[in-house]
Design a protein around this motif. Structure first.
Motif, PDB file in Angstrom:
ATOM      1  N   SER A   1       0.841  -1.195   0.000  1.00 42.79           N
ATOM      2  CA  SER A   1       0.000   0.000   0.000  1.00 42.79           C
ATOM      3  C   SER A   1       0.877   1.246   0.000  1.00 42.79           C
ATOM      4  CB  SER A   1      -0.905   0.013   1.234  1.00 42.79           C
ATOM      5  OG  SER A   1      -1.470   1.299   1.366  1.00 42.79           O
TER       6      SER A   1
ATOM      7  N   ASP B   1      -4.469   3.698  -2.490  1.00 38.58           N
ATOM      8  CA  ASP B   1      -5.604   4.051  -1.633  1.00 38.58           C
ATOM      9  C   ASP B   1      -6.111   5.440  -1.961  1.00 38.58           C
ATOM     10  OD1 ASP B   1      -6.032   1.820   0.190  1.00 38.58           O
ATOM     11  OD2 ASP B   1      -4.003   2.228   0.916  1.00 38.58           O
TER      12      ASP B   1
ATOM     13  N   GLY C   1      -9.379   4.101   6.269  1.00 44.16           N
ATOM     14  CA  GLY C   1      -9.108   5.521   6.540  1.00 44.16           C
ATOM     15  C   GLY C   1      -7.660   5.827   6.845  1.00 44.16           C
TER      16      GLY C   1
ATOM     17  N   ASP D   1      -6.938  -6.260   3.687  1.00 45.20           N
ATOM     18  CA  ASP D   1      -6.286  -4.948   3.730  1.00 45.20           C
ATOM     19  C   ASP D   1      -6.391  -4.377   5.138  1.00 45.20           C
ATOM     20  OD1 ASP D   1      -5.303  -2.419   3.217  1.00 45.20           O
ATOM     21  OD2 ASP D   1      -6.947  -1.808   1.890  1.00 45.20           O
TER      22      ASP D   1
ATOM     23  N   GLY E   1       0.925  -2.126   4.140  1.00 44.66           N
ATOM     24  CA  GLY E   1       1.497  -0.792   4.058  1.00 44.66           C
ATOM     25  C   GLY E   1       2.648  -0.622   5.009  1.00 44.66           C
ATOM     26  N   SER E   2       2.329  -0.363   6.269  1.00 49.22           N
ATOM     27  CA  SER E   2       3.391  -0.030   7.227  1.00 49.22           C
ATOM     28  C   SER E   2       4.402  -1.165   7.408  1.00 49.22           C
ATOM     29  CB  SER E   2       2.796   0.410   8.561  1.00 49.22           C
ATOM     30  OG  SER E   2       1.724  -0.407   8.926  1.00 49.22           O
TER      31      SER E   2
HETATM   32  C1  DX5 Z   1      -6.627   1.622   5.033  1.00 48.30           C
HETATM   33  C2  DX5 Z   1      -6.064   1.364   3.677  1.00 48.30           C
HETATM   34  C3  DX5 Z   1      -4.951   0.383   3.682  1.00 48.30           C
HETATM   35  C4  DX5 Z   1      -3.743   0.799   4.488  1.00 48.30           C
HETATM   36  C5  DX5 Z   1      -3.053  -0.444   4.982  1.00 48.30           C
HETATM   37  O1  DX5 Z   1      -7.743   2.397   4.927  1.00 48.30           O
HETATM   38  O2  DX5 Z   1      -7.068   0.865   2.814  1.00 48.30           O
HETATM   39  O3  DX5 Z   1      -4.587   0.007   2.363  1.00 48.30           O
HETATM   40  O4  DX5 Z   1      -2.840   1.560   3.758  1.00 48.30           O
HETATM   41  O5  DX5 Z   1      -1.990  -0.073   5.792  1.00 48.30           O
HETATM   42  P1  DX5 Z   1      -1.397  -1.023   6.926  1.00 48.30           P
HETATM   43  O6  DX5 Z   1      -0.843  -2.235   6.221  1.00 48.30           O
HETATM   44  O7  DX5 Z   1      -0.363  -0.180   7.570  1.00 48.30           O
HETATM   45  O8  DX5 Z   1      -2.531  -1.395   7.829  1.00 48.30           O
END
Ligand code: DX5
Ligand code: ZN
Length: 219
Positions: free
Chosen positions: A7, A34, A141, A175, A197-198
């Motif tokens: 992400s 996103d 979000g 996700d 993501g993170s």
């Molecule tokens: C949240 C997004 C995700 C987010 C995931 O609303 O849809 O795609 O970036 O990030 P992590 O992996 O850090 O939870």
């Protein structure tokens, strides 16, 4: 097939193009984008022009996640910008059937998503019409939230329903909070596309973390 979709929400936005390259070199097959409108979710992120620029030098599949109130109004912009998969939320204001048909007409692959409080059954009427279902494992979000393990029965129910209907190629994407600690749980429940993501972007070595995630998902 196990697919990792980093992400980009968690990357340094000033280096987005370079980060896409780094993720692709690390073995990511998809790139998760996103899109938030400050209305369907509290945050505002990026729009179609950013995707269009990224696509000039992108080899991975563009996995666009629309967290917006009226996806039907914007799917054409994202299709023209180079989206491959377009995910919209069943909770949005747009008619799901119309939105799915429009995404298909535009030459993209439609995908429908459910927020944590929405039951699996909400998307059952659309299963034959989509290529993917996205089960949110956090409230949409923000990045960096904790994985909601209690979403696993929902993933399982959707996978079982797909199998029952002969939809063996359906992608089920998860996700939110996906890391090397949680990915196996999601894979066991039936997910095969993993947004992260993170966990990916905070790791110093993209190839190492993406390889580890793929290995742990192979259950
Ligand atoms: C949240 C997004 C995700 C987010 C995931 O609303 O849809 O795609 O970036 O990030 P992590 O992996 O850090 O939870
Ligand atoms: Zn997302």
């Amino acid at each position: 097939m196990i697919i990792i979709s980093p992400s980009l929400l968690s990357c340094d936005f000033a280096k987005m193009g370079a980060e896409v390259k780094r993720m692709e070199e690390g073995g990511a097959q998809w790139m998760h984008i996103d899109v938030m409108d400050g209305h369907f979710v509290p945050n505002i992120t990026i729009g179609a022009p950013v995707l269009k620029s990224l696509k000039k030098d992108m080899n991975s599949v563009a996995d666009v996640h629309l967290m917006i109130t009226d996806p039907l109004k914007y799917v054409e912009d994202f299709a023209k910008a180079g989206a491959d998969y377009i995910t919209f939320h069943v909770e949005s204001d747009s008619d799901p059937l119309e939105t799915i048909n429009k995404i298909r007409e535009l030459g993209c692959k439609p995908s429908i998503s459910v927020k944590p409080k929405t039951p699996a059954e909400a998307i059952f009427p659309y299963l034959e019409l989509v290529d993917m279902v996205l089960v949110m494992t956090v409230e949409p979000g923000f990045g960096g939230q904790s994985f909601m393990e209690d979403m696993m029965p929902k993933v399982k129910a959707i996978r079982e329903e797909c199998e029952k209907r002969g939809l063996h190629d359906m992608h089920i994407e998860v996700d939110g909070g996906i890391s090397s600690d949680t990915i196996a749980t999601a894979a066991k429940a039936g997910a095969n596309v993993f947004v992260s993501g993170s966990a990916i972007f905070k790791a110093p070595d993209a190839k190492a973390i993406i390889t580890e995630l793929k290995e742990k998902a192979a259950v």
